[in-house]
Design a protein around this motif. Structure first.
Motif, PDB file in Angstrom:
ATOM      1  N   SER A   1      -8.286  -2.667  -5.633  1.00  0.00           N
ATOM      2  CA  SER A   1      -7.359  -3.254  -4.837  1.00  0.00           C
ATOM      3  C   SER A   1      -6.301  -2.194  -4.394  1.00  0.00           C
ATOM      4  O   SER A   1      -5.692  -2.286  -3.459  1.00  0.00           O
ATOM      5  N   ARG A   2      -6.010  -1.013  -4.906  1.00  0.00           N
ATOM      6  CA  ARG A   2      -5.485  -0.050  -4.580  1.00  0.00           C
ATOM      7  C   ARG A   2      -6.042   0.400  -3.243  1.00  0.00           C
ATOM      8  O   ARG A   2      -5.296   0.729  -2.141  1.00  0.00           O
TER       9      ARG A   2
ATOM     10  N   ALA B   1      -0.850  -7.412  -7.433  1.00  0.00           N
ATOM     11  CA  ALA B   1       0.216  -6.628  -7.355  1.00  0.00           C
ATOM     12  C   ALA B   1       1.657  -7.522  -7.724  1.00  0.00           C
ATOM     13  O   ALA B   1       2.086  -6.848  -8.384  1.00  0.00           O
TER      14      ALA B   1
ATOM     15  N   ILE C   1      -3.968   0.315   0.459  1.00  0.00           N
ATOM     16  CA  ILE C   1      -3.626   1.710   1.052  1.00  0.00           C
ATOM     17  C   ILE C   1      -4.377   2.057   2.411  1.00  0.00           C
ATOM     18  O   ILE C   1      -3.857   2.379   3.395  1.00  0.00           O
TER      19      ILE C   1
ATOM     20  N   LEU D   1      -2.601  -1.309 -10.417  1.00  0.00           N
ATOM     21  CA  LEU D   1      -3.615  -1.991  -9.977  1.00  0.00           C
ATOM     22  C   LEU D   1      -5.027  -1.310 -10.176  1.00  0.00           C
ATOM     23  O   LEU D   1      -5.043  -0.042 -10.514  1.00  0.00           O
TER      24      LEU D   1
ATOM     25  N   ALA E   1       4.499   3.050  -9.219  1.00  0.00           N
ATOM     26  CA  ALA E   1       3.642   1.876  -8.811  1.00  0.00           C
ATOM     27  C   ALA E   1       3.006   1.179  -9.844  1.00  0.00           C
ATOM     28  O   ALA E   1       2.772   1.596 -11.108  1.00  0.00           O
TER      29      ALA E   1
ATOM     30  N   ILE F   1       2.665   1.582  -3.836  1.00  0.00           N
ATOM     31  CA  ILE F   1       1.675   2.016  -5.035  1.00  0.00           C
ATOM     32  C   ILE F   1       1.228   3.314  -4.987  1.00  0.00           C
ATOM     33  O   ILE F   1       0.624   3.941  -5.670  1.00  0.00           O
ATOM     34  N   GLN F   2       1.522   4.020  -3.726  1.00  0.00           N
ATOM     35  CA  GLN F   2       1.411   5.229  -3.757  1.00  0.00           C
ATOM     36  C   GLN F   2       2.622   6.222  -4.478  1.00  0.00           C
ATOM     37  O   GLN F   2       2.541   7.581  -4.452  1.00  0.00           O
TER      38      GLN F   2
ATOM     39  N   GLY G   1       0.663  -1.324  -0.237  1.00  0.00           N
ATOM     40  CA  GLY G   1      -0.029  -0.107  -0.117  1.00  0.00           C
ATOM     41  C   GLY G   1       0.976   1.420  -0.190  1.00  0.00           C
ATOM     42  O   GLY G   1       0.432   2.491  -0.561  1.00  0.00           O
TER      43      GLY G   1
END
Length: 326
Positions: A185-186, A250, A190, A181, A178, A173-174, A170
Protein backbone atom coordinates in the motif's frame (compact mmCIF):
# COMPACT_ATOMS: atom_id res chain seq x y z
CA UNK A 1 38.35 14.07 -8.60
CA UNK A 2 36.28 16.77 -10.33
CA UNK A 3 33.95 15.43 -13.02
CA UNK A 4 34.57 16.74 -16.52
CA UNK A 5 31.22 18.00 -17.79
CA UNK A 6 30.15 18.73 -21.33
CA UNK A 7 29.16 22.19 -22.54
CA UNK A 8 25.62 23.26 -23.42
CA UNK A 9 25.66 22.23 -27.09
CA UNK A 10 27.18 18.85 -26.30
CA UNK A 11 24.60 18.26 -23.55
CA UNK A 12 21.74 19.03 -25.91
CA UNK A 13 23.17 16.80 -28.63
CA UNK A 14 23.82 13.90 -26.24
CA UNK A 15 20.74 13.92 -24.00
CA UNK A 16 17.93 15.82 -25.69
CA UNK A 17 18.37 15.77 -29.48
CA UNK A 18 17.48 12.03 -29.57
CA UNK A 19 14.06 12.96 -28.12
CA UNK A 20 13.30 15.59 -30.76
CA UNK A 21 10.17 15.26 -32.87
CA UNK A 22 9.22 16.55 -36.35
CA UNK A 23 9.68 20.29 -36.70
CA UNK A 24 12.40 20.42 -34.05
CA UNK A 25 15.25 20.22 -36.58
CA UNK A 26 17.18 17.93 -34.25
CA UNK A 27 17.34 20.85 -31.76
CA UNK A 28 19.94 22.53 -33.99
CA UNK A 29 17.90 25.71 -34.50
CA UNK A 30 16.62 28.46 -32.20
CA UNK A 31 12.96 27.57 -32.77
CA UNK A 32 10.72 24.72 -33.88
CA UNK A 33 7.78 24.74 -36.26
CA UNK A 34 4.43 23.19 -35.32
CA UNK A 35 1.45 23.01 -37.65
CA UNK A 36 -1.85 21.72 -36.22
CA UNK A 37 -3.84 19.23 -38.24
CA UNK A 38 -6.33 20.80 -40.68
CA UNK A 39 -9.47 21.89 -38.87
CA UNK A 40 -7.85 21.82 -35.43
CA UNK A 41 -7.01 24.39 -32.74
CA UNK A 42 -3.80 24.43 -30.71
CA UNK A 43 -4.10 23.98 -26.94
CA UNK A 44 -1.13 25.17 -24.86
CA UNK A 45 -0.32 24.71 -21.17
CA UNK A 46 2.73 25.21 -18.97
CA UNK A 47 3.68 24.08 -15.46
CA UNK A 48 6.86 24.22 -13.42
CA UNK A 49 7.77 21.65 -10.80
CA UNK A 50 9.85 22.62 -7.80
CA UNK A 51 12.02 20.55 -5.46
CA UNK A 52 10.43 20.19 -2.04
CA UNK A 53 7.00 21.14 -3.41
CA UNK A 54 6.29 18.72 -6.26
CA UNK A 55 9.06 16.21 -5.70
CA UNK A 56 11.75 15.32 -3.19
CA UNK A 57 15.26 16.50 -4.10
CA UNK A 58 16.57 12.94 -3.76
CA UNK A 59 13.90 11.42 -6.06
CA UNK A 60 15.32 9.53 -9.02
CA UNK A 61 15.91 11.88 -11.97
CA UNK A 62 13.80 9.65 -14.24
CA UNK A 63 10.85 10.06 -11.84
CA UNK A 64 11.26 13.83 -11.82
CA UNK A 65 11.21 13.90 -15.61
CA UNK A 66 8.11 11.73 -15.83
CA UNK A 67 6.26 13.94 -13.38
CA UNK A 68 7.29 17.15 -15.14
CA UNK A 69 5.77 15.95 -18.42
CA UNK A 70 2.86 14.08 -16.85
CA UNK A 71 1.40 17.02 -14.92
CA UNK A 72 1.24 19.10 -18.10
CA UNK A 73 -0.30 16.32 -20.15
CA UNK A 74 -2.98 16.02 -17.47
CA UNK A 75 -4.11 19.55 -18.34
CA UNK A 76 -4.31 18.60 -22.02
CA UNK A 77 -6.37 15.52 -21.22
CA UNK A 78 -8.94 17.58 -19.31
CA UNK A 79 -9.29 19.90 -22.30
CA UNK A 80 -9.99 16.94 -24.60
CA UNK A 81 -6.72 17.49 -26.46
CA UNK A 82 -4.24 15.19 -28.17
CA UNK A 83 -0.56 15.97 -27.40
CA UNK A 84 1.66 17.26 -30.22
CA UNK A 85 4.94 18.07 -28.48
CA UNK A 86 6.60 19.93 -25.63
CA UNK A 87 9.27 22.48 -24.72
CA UNK A 88 11.63 21.98 -21.79
CA UNK A 89 13.32 24.67 -19.71
CA UNK A 90 16.02 23.18 -17.51
CA UNK A 91 18.30 25.32 -15.35
CA UNK A 92 20.85 23.08 -13.65
CA UNK A 93 22.40 23.82 -10.23
CA UNK A 94 26.15 23.96 -9.75
CA UNK A 95 26.33 20.38 -8.44
CA UNK A 96 24.66 18.71 -11.43
CA UNK A 97 26.25 15.54 -12.79
CA UNK A 98 26.26 13.73 -16.12
CA UNK A 99 24.79 10.67 -14.37
CA UNK A 100 21.82 12.71 -13.12
CA UNK A 101 21.23 14.21 -16.56
CA UNK A 102 21.45 10.79 -18.22
CA UNK A 103 18.78 9.42 -15.87
CA UNK A 104 16.61 12.49 -16.38
CA UNK A 105 16.76 12.30 -20.17
CA UNK A 106 16.00 8.57 -20.09
CA UNK A 107 12.91 9.16 -17.97
CA UNK A 108 11.87 11.96 -20.28
CA UNK A 109 12.31 9.68 -23.30
CA UNK A 110 10.18 6.95 -21.74
CA UNK A 111 7.40 9.39 -20.87
CA UNK A 112 7.42 11.18 -24.23
CA UNK A 113 7.20 7.88 -26.09
CA UNK A 114 4.51 6.47 -23.80
CA UNK A 115 2.31 9.54 -24.21
CA UNK A 116 3.10 10.31 -27.85
CA UNK A 117 4.53 13.75 -27.07
CA UNK A 118 7.97 14.48 -28.61
CA UNK A 119 10.40 17.18 -27.54
CA UNK A 120 10.30 20.28 -29.76
CA UNK A 121 12.92 22.45 -28.09
CA UNK A 122 13.53 24.59 -25.02
CA UNK A 123 16.44 25.99 -23.08
CA UNK A 124 19.22 24.39 -21.04
CA UNK A 125 21.17 26.73 -18.80
CA UNK A 126 22.76 27.07 -15.36
CA UNK A 127 20.71 28.06 -12.33
CA UNK A 128 21.85 30.65 -9.83
CA UNK A 129 20.62 28.40 -7.03
CA UNK A 130 18.18 25.48 -6.97
CA UNK A 131 17.25 23.63 -10.14
CA UNK A 132 14.47 25.13 -12.26
CA UNK A 133 12.34 22.78 -14.34
CA UNK A 134 9.43 23.89 -16.53
CA UNK A 135 7.55 22.16 -19.35
CA UNK A 136 5.25 23.71 -21.96
CA UNK A 137 3.02 21.26 -23.80
CA UNK A 138 1.18 21.75 -27.09
CA UNK A 139 -1.90 19.77 -28.05
CA UNK A 140 -4.72 19.99 -30.55
CA UNK A 141 -8.48 19.57 -30.66
CA UNK A 142 -10.98 19.74 -33.52
CA UNK A 143 -11.76 23.45 -33.96
CA UNK A 144 -14.08 24.84 -31.32
CA UNK A 145 -14.24 21.68 -29.21
CA UNK A 146 -11.84 22.39 -26.33
CA UNK A 147 -13.58 21.56 -23.05
CA UNK A 148 -13.54 24.66 -20.86
CA UNK A 149 -13.14 24.70 -17.08
CA UNK A 150 -16.41 26.59 -16.58
CA UNK A 151 -19.69 26.00 -18.37
CA UNK A 152 -21.41 23.46 -16.12
CA UNK A 153 -25.18 23.81 -15.85
CA UNK A 154 -27.64 22.93 -13.11
CA UNK A 155 -28.52 19.25 -13.29
CA UNK A 156 -25.18 18.15 -14.74
CA UNK A 157 -23.59 15.15 -13.05
CA UNK A 158 -20.12 15.51 -11.55
CA UNK A 159 -17.70 12.71 -12.39
CA UNK A 160 -14.06 12.04 -11.60
CA UNK A 161 -11.64 9.62 -13.21
CA UNK A 162 -9.54 7.11 -11.31
CA UNK A 163 -9.19 7.53 -7.55
CA UNK A 164 -8.76 10.60 -5.37
CA UNK A 165 -6.26 11.25 -2.58
CA UNK A 166 -3.58 8.68 -3.35
CA UNK A 167 -0.82 11.16 -4.13
CA UNK A 168 -1.51 13.40 -1.14
CA UNK A 169 -1.48 10.36 1.13
CA UNK A 170 1.68 9.18 -0.62
CA UNK A 171 3.33 12.40 0.45
CA UNK A 172 2.07 12.15 4.02
CA UNK A 173 3.21 8.57 4.60
CA UNK A 174 6.77 9.58 3.88
CA UNK A 175 6.72 11.74 7.01
CA UNK A 176 7.70 10.87 10.55
CA UNK A 177 4.11 10.57 11.82
CA UNK A 178 2.90 8.35 8.96
CA UNK A 179 0.37 5.56 9.61
CA UNK A 180 1.84 2.04 9.59
CA UNK A 181 0.67 0.86 6.17
CA UNK A 182 1.74 -2.43 4.65
CA UNK A 183 4.59 -2.33 2.16
CA UNK A 184 2.44 -2.77 -0.95
CA UNK A 185 0.00 0.00 0.00
CA UNK A 186 2.87 2.38 0.76
CA UNK A 187 4.39 1.64 -2.63
CA UNK A 188 1.09 2.32 -4.42
CA UNK A 189 0.54 5.67 -2.74
CA UNK A 190 4.12 6.88 -3.16
CA UNK A 191 4.11 5.87 -6.81
CA UNK A 192 0.93 7.89 -7.37
CA UNK A 193 2.69 10.93 -5.91
CA UNK A 194 5.80 10.48 -8.02
CA UNK A 195 4.27 9.33 -11.30
CA UNK A 196 0.95 10.92 -12.31
CA UNK A 197 -0.94 9.17 -15.10
CA UNK A 198 -2.54 11.77 -17.39
CA UNK A 199 -5.95 10.56 -18.58
CA UNK A 200 -5.32 11.20 -22.27
CA UNK A 201 -7.44 8.17 -23.20
CA UNK A 202 -10.46 10.08 -21.89
CA UNK A 203 -9.97 13.11 -24.16
CA UNK A 204 -12.36 12.21 -26.98
CA UNK A 205 -15.14 11.16 -24.57
CA UNK A 206 -14.77 14.49 -22.75
CA UNK A 207 -15.09 16.43 -26.00
CA UNK A 208 -18.26 14.57 -26.93
CA UNK A 209 -20.02 14.45 -23.59
CA UNK A 210 -18.65 16.87 -20.96
CA UNK A 211 -19.86 20.43 -20.57
CA UNK A 212 -16.92 21.44 -18.35
CA UNK A 213 -13.71 19.77 -17.16
CA UNK A 214 -10.41 20.36 -15.41
CA UNK A 215 -7.69 18.23 -13.91
CA UNK A 216 -7.53 17.82 -10.14
CA UNK A 217 -4.08 19.11 -9.28
CA UNK A 218 -4.54 21.14 -6.08
CA UNK A 219 -7.24 19.09 -4.32
CA UNK A 220 -10.77 18.00 -5.21
CA UNK A 221 -12.53 20.38 -2.81
CA UNK A 222 -10.76 23.53 -3.97
CA UNK A 223 -10.55 22.60 -7.64
CA UNK A 224 -14.29 21.97 -7.82
CA UNK A 225 -14.81 25.47 -6.49
CA UNK A 226 -12.69 26.82 -9.36
CA UNK A 227 -14.87 24.98 -11.87
CA UNK A 228 -18.08 26.62 -10.70
CA UNK A 229 -19.35 29.94 -11.99
CA UNK A 230 -22.29 31.56 -13.74
CA UNK A 231 -24.89 30.98 -11.03
CA UNK A 232 -24.15 27.35 -10.20
CA UNK A 233 -22.80 25.49 -7.19
CA UNK A 234 -22.42 21.78 -6.49
CA UNK A 235 -23.31 19.05 -4.02
CA UNK A 236 -20.90 16.12 -3.58
CA UNK A 237 -21.45 12.91 -1.65
CA UNK A 238 -18.19 12.25 0.19
CA UNK A 239 -18.96 8.52 0.41
CA UNK A 240 -19.09 8.37 -3.41
CA UNK A 241 -15.62 9.85 -3.97
CA UNK A 242 -13.56 6.93 -5.33
CA UNK A 243 -10.70 5.78 -3.12
CA UNK A 244 -8.09 3.13 -3.85
CA UNK A 245 -7.71 0.12 -1.53
CA UNK A 246 -4.42 1.63 -0.33
CA UNK A 247 -6.10 4.94 0.51
CA UNK A 248 -8.93 3.15 2.32
CA UNK A 249 -6.39 1.30 4.42
CA UNK A 250 -4.71 4.59 5.34
CA UNK A 251 -8.07 6.11 6.36
CA UNK A 252 -8.91 3.09 8.49
CA UNK A 253 -5.67 3.68 10.41
CA UNK A 254 -6.22 7.43 10.63
CA UNK A 255 -9.71 8.73 9.65
CA UNK A 256 -8.48 12.33 9.94
CA UNK A 257 -6.56 11.77 6.70
CA UNK A 258 -9.84 12.05 4.75
CA UNK A 259 -9.36 15.82 4.66
CA UNK A 260 -5.86 15.32 3.26
CA UNK A 261 -7.19 13.01 0.56
CA UNK A 262 -9.87 15.49 -0.53
CA UNK A 263 -7.81 18.68 -0.35
CA UNK A 264 -4.16 17.65 -0.69
CA UNK A 265 -3.77 17.69 -4.46
CA UNK A 266 -1.44 15.96 -6.93
CA UNK A 267 -4.25 13.62 -8.05
CA UNK A 268 -4.02 14.58 -11.75
CA UNK A 269 -7.39 13.00 -12.36
CA UNK A 270 -10.14 14.57 -14.49
CA UNK A 271 -13.12 16.27 -12.86
CA UNK A 272 -15.98 16.93 -15.27
CA UNK A 273 -19.64 17.96 -15.51
CA UNK A 274 -21.74 15.77 -17.80
CA UNK A 275 -25.37 16.38 -18.81
CA UNK A 276 -27.63 13.54 -17.59
CA UNK A 277 -28.56 12.53 -21.14
CA UNK A 278 -24.87 11.98 -21.94
CA UNK A 279 -23.92 10.14 -18.78
CA UNK A 280 -24.42 6.54 -19.94
CA UNK A 281 -22.53 7.14 -23.19
CA UNK A 282 -19.72 8.91 -21.34
CA UNK A 283 -19.36 6.01 -18.93
CA UNK A 284 -19.39 3.48 -21.76
CA UNK A 285 -16.73 5.32 -23.76
CA UNK A 286 -14.57 5.80 -20.67
CA UNK A 287 -14.85 2.08 -19.90
CA UNK A 288 -13.88 1.23 -23.48
CA UNK A 289 -10.88 3.57 -23.14
CA UNK A 290 -9.82 1.74 -19.98
CA UNK A 291 -10.44 4.66 -17.60
CA UNK A 292 -12.67 4.28 -14.56
CA UNK A 293 -15.07 7.19 -13.96
CA UNK A 294 -17.31 7.69 -10.94
CA UNK A 295 -20.31 9.95 -10.43
CA UNK A 296 -19.81 11.87 -7.17
CA UNK A 297 -22.43 14.61 -7.17
CA UNK A 298 -24.56 17.14 -8.99
CA UNK A 299 -24.32 20.70 -10.26
CA UNK A 300 -27.07 22.84 -8.70
CA UNK A 301 -28.41 26.32 -9.31
CA UNK A 302 -27.16 28.84 -6.79
CA UNK A 303 -24.10 30.65 -5.56
CA UNK A 304 -21.30 29.85 -3.16
CA UNK A 305 -18.76 27.07 -2.71
CA UNK A 306 -19.63 23.43 -3.30
CA UNK A 307 -21.17 21.45 -0.44
CA UNK A 308 -19.54 18.16 0.53
CA UNK A 309 -22.08 15.96 2.28
CA UNK A 310 -20.98 13.41 4.85
CA UNK A 311 -22.93 10.92 6.97
CA UNK A 312 -26.59 11.79 7.69
CA UNK A 313 -26.52 14.42 4.94
CA UNK A 314 -24.45 16.73 7.12
CA UNK A 315 -22.23 19.28 5.39
CA UNK A 316 -18.55 18.53 5.90
CA UNK A 317 -16.21 21.46 6.49
CA UNK A 318 -12.52 21.59 5.60
CA UNK A 319 -9.85 23.87 7.03
CA UNK A 320 -8.70 24.59 3.50
CA UNK A 321 -10.05 23.72 0.09
CA UNK A 322 -6.83 22.89 -1.69
CA UNK A 323 -3.08 23.21 -1.73
CA UNK A 324 -1.85 26.77 -2.30
CA UNK A 325 1.64 27.90 -3.26
CA UNK A 326 1.16 31.27 -1.52
Amino acid sequence: MTETRAGEEALIARYFAPLAGPGAEGLRDDAASLTPSPGHDLVVTVDAIVAGIHYFPDDLPASIARKALGVNLSDLAAKGARPCGFLLTLALPDDWTEAWLAGFSEGLREASEAFGCPLLGGDTTRAGGAMLLSVTVFGEVPSGTMVRRQGAQAGDRLCVSGTIGDAALGLVIQGAAAPALDVDSRAVLIDRYRHPQPRLALASALRRHARAAMDVSDGLVGDLGKMLGGGVTARVRVADVPLSPAARQALLLDPALLATALTGGDDYEVLCAVPPKNLDDFRAEAREAGVAVTEIGTIEAGEGPPVFVGPNDSAQAFARGSFSHF
